[in-house]
Scaffold this motif. Structure first.
Motif, PDB file in Angstrom:
ATOM      1  N   ASP A  49       0.797  -1.234   0.000  1.00  0.00           N
ATOM      2  CA  ASP A  49       0.000   0.000   0.000  1.00  0.00           C
ATOM      3  C   ASP A  49       0.825   1.277   0.000  1.00  0.00           C
ATOM      4  OD1 ASP A  49       0.885   0.329   2.637  1.00  0.00           O
ATOM      5  OD2 ASP A  49      -0.997  -0.333   3.535  1.00  0.00           O
ATOM      6  N   GLY A  50       2.148   1.183   0.103  1.00  0.00           N
ATOM      7  CA  GLY A  50       2.998   2.364   0.075  1.00  0.00           C
ATOM      8  C   GLY A  50       3.004   3.148   1.374  1.00  0.00           C
ATOM      9  N   LYS A  51       2.312   2.641   2.395  1.00  0.00           N
ATOM     10  CA  LYS A  51       2.211   3.364   3.664  1.00  0.00           C
ATOM     11  C   LYS A  51       2.635   2.523   4.867  1.00  0.00           C
ATOM     12  CE  LYS A  51      -1.736   5.980   1.880  1.00  0.00           C
ATOM     13  NZ  LYS A  51      -3.197   6.245   2.032  1.00  0.00           N
ATOM     14  N   VAL A  65       9.042   1.365   5.543  1.00  0.00           N
ATOM     15  CA  VAL A  65       8.418   2.134   4.474  1.00  0.00           C
ATOM     16  C   VAL A  65       8.968   3.558   4.543  1.00  0.00           C
ATOM     17  CG1 VAL A  65       6.271   2.968   3.460  1.00  0.00           C
ATOM     18  CG2 VAL A  65       6.327   0.735   4.587  1.00  0.00           C
ATOM     19  N   ASN A  67       9.033   7.183   2.182  1.00  0.00           N
ATOM     20  CA  ASN A  67       8.592   7.950   1.009  1.00  0.00           C
ATOM     21  C   ASN A  67       7.746   7.109   0.049  1.00  0.00           C
ATOM     22  OD1 ASN A  67      10.131  10.252   1.868  1.00  0.00           O
ATOM     23  ND2 ASN A  67      11.963   9.243   1.079  1.00  0.00           N
ATOM     24  N   GLY A  68       6.907   6.238   0.616  1.00  0.00           N
ATOM     25  CA  GLY A  68       6.018   5.419  -0.199  1.00  0.00           C
ATOM     26  C   GLY A  68       6.655   4.172  -0.770  1.00  0.00           C
ATOM     27  N   ASN A  69       7.913   3.907  -0.425  1.00  0.00           N
ATOM     28  CA  ASN A  69       8.638   2.761  -0.964  1.00  0.00           C
ATOM     29  C   ASN A  69       8.905   1.714   0.121  1.00  0.00           C
ATOM     30  OD1 ASN A  69       8.861   4.304  -3.355  1.00  0.00           O
ATOM     31  ND2 ASN A  69      10.759   5.238  -2.633  1.00  0.00           N
ATOM     32  N   ARG A 259       8.690  -0.446  -5.193  1.00  0.00           N
ATOM     33  CA  ARG A 259       7.425   0.302  -5.206  1.00  0.00           C
ATOM     34  C   ARG A 259       6.524  -0.253  -6.301  1.00  0.00           C
ATOM     35  NH1 ARG A 259       9.486   6.158  -7.764  1.00  0.00           N
ATOM     36  NH2 ARG A 259       9.641   5.419  -9.948  1.00  0.00           N
TER      37      ARG A 259
END
Length: 266
Positions: A49-51, A65, A67-69, A259
């Motif tokens: 989910d990137g979060k 996690v 920066n969304g990665n 990502r």
């Protein structure tokens, strides 16, 4: 004069009609392009989910996690004694496509494991097929079987794997591995020179990996280019389903980022 005006009017109407047709045709082409772009991604679902690390299991010393990665990082204070993974908990896919983007430091060594088994003796460890990734791009794109048959196909190879014997005991596996490569394999074709294929991989930048795993055929693409292909006829040692995960490798401090991780069941 009236006839002349009528002729001019008819010509103008004809030209307007042609222009309208062209505009409609252009709109249709654009619509088809948009539909194609959508359909190419049809069936893929985001599995990160990137979060958060929800639905993923790994050692938080190495995975986070940022920066969304999804980031795997080894520092001078956290050097590894064995390879460690973060493992997707959403199932054990059999036939699937996986797309993701990765960026790896020059010193990095990582990989995408699939159809893999959990190891009982080492926490957060997998054994099984791996789409290899490394920062120096010596191995990126090849098919390496972690803690099992070792290298199945180097970058640029189309390979058939044959059954070596009727046993899958560890001693038997080790005896058939030489120079970190499985011996019961046959190179049946070339996908290109390894160094030439490497030119399609970006150093210390984002790349897209695309795995197409169906039946006993395993294809690894990087940035749209087929890097290795394996047809695994070894009915003793192959696996047709298993865990997905990504790795940080024993070695110097490193960082790898993932990502846009998307899975499509076939």
């Amino acid at each position: 004069m009236k006839i002349a005006f009528l002729k001019i009017g008819l010509v103008l109407l004809l030209l307007l009609g042609l222009s309208s047709c062209k505009q409609k045709e252009g709109s249709k082409d654009n619509a088809n392009t948009e539909l194609t772009e959508v359909s190419e991604e049809s069936g893929f679902i985001e599995i990160f989910d990137g979060k958060t690390l929800s639905n993923w299991k790994g050692d938080p010393t190495y995975w986070s996690v940022q920066n969304g990665n999804l980031v795997g990082e080894v520092t001078p204070e956290t050097l590894l004694k064995s390879n460690t993974f973060i493992i997707w908990q959403g199932g054990q896919p059999d036939d699937f496509e996986l797309k993701l983007e990765f960026k790896i430091a020059t010193s990095g060594n990582s990989g995408i494991n699939y159809r893999s088994e959990l190891l009982d003796t080492i926490p957060n460890a997998l054994k099984g097929y791996q789409a290899d990734i490394d920062g120096k791009m010596r191995y990126t794109g090849q098919n390496y079987e972690e803690k099992k048959r070792a290298t199945l196909a180097y970058r640029g190879e189309n390979v058939i794997i044959n059954t070596q014997n009727n046993s899958n005991e560890p001693e038997s596996l080790r005896a058939n591995v030489k120079k970190n490569c499985w011996q019961s394999r046959e190179v049946i074709g070339s996908l290109g020179d390894s160094d030439s294929l490497k030119l399609n991989i970006k150093s210390d930048d984002w790349n897209e990996a695309h795995l197409i795993i169906k039946g006993n055929k395993l294809q690894h693409y990087i940035n749209g280019v087929l890097m290795s292909e394996v047809t695994d006829n070894d009915t003793v040692n192959r696996k047709l389903k298993g865990y997905l995960g990504v790795q940080v490798h024993v070695g110097p401090p490193m960082k790898v980022e993932y990502r846009n991780i998307r899975l499509k069941n076939l």
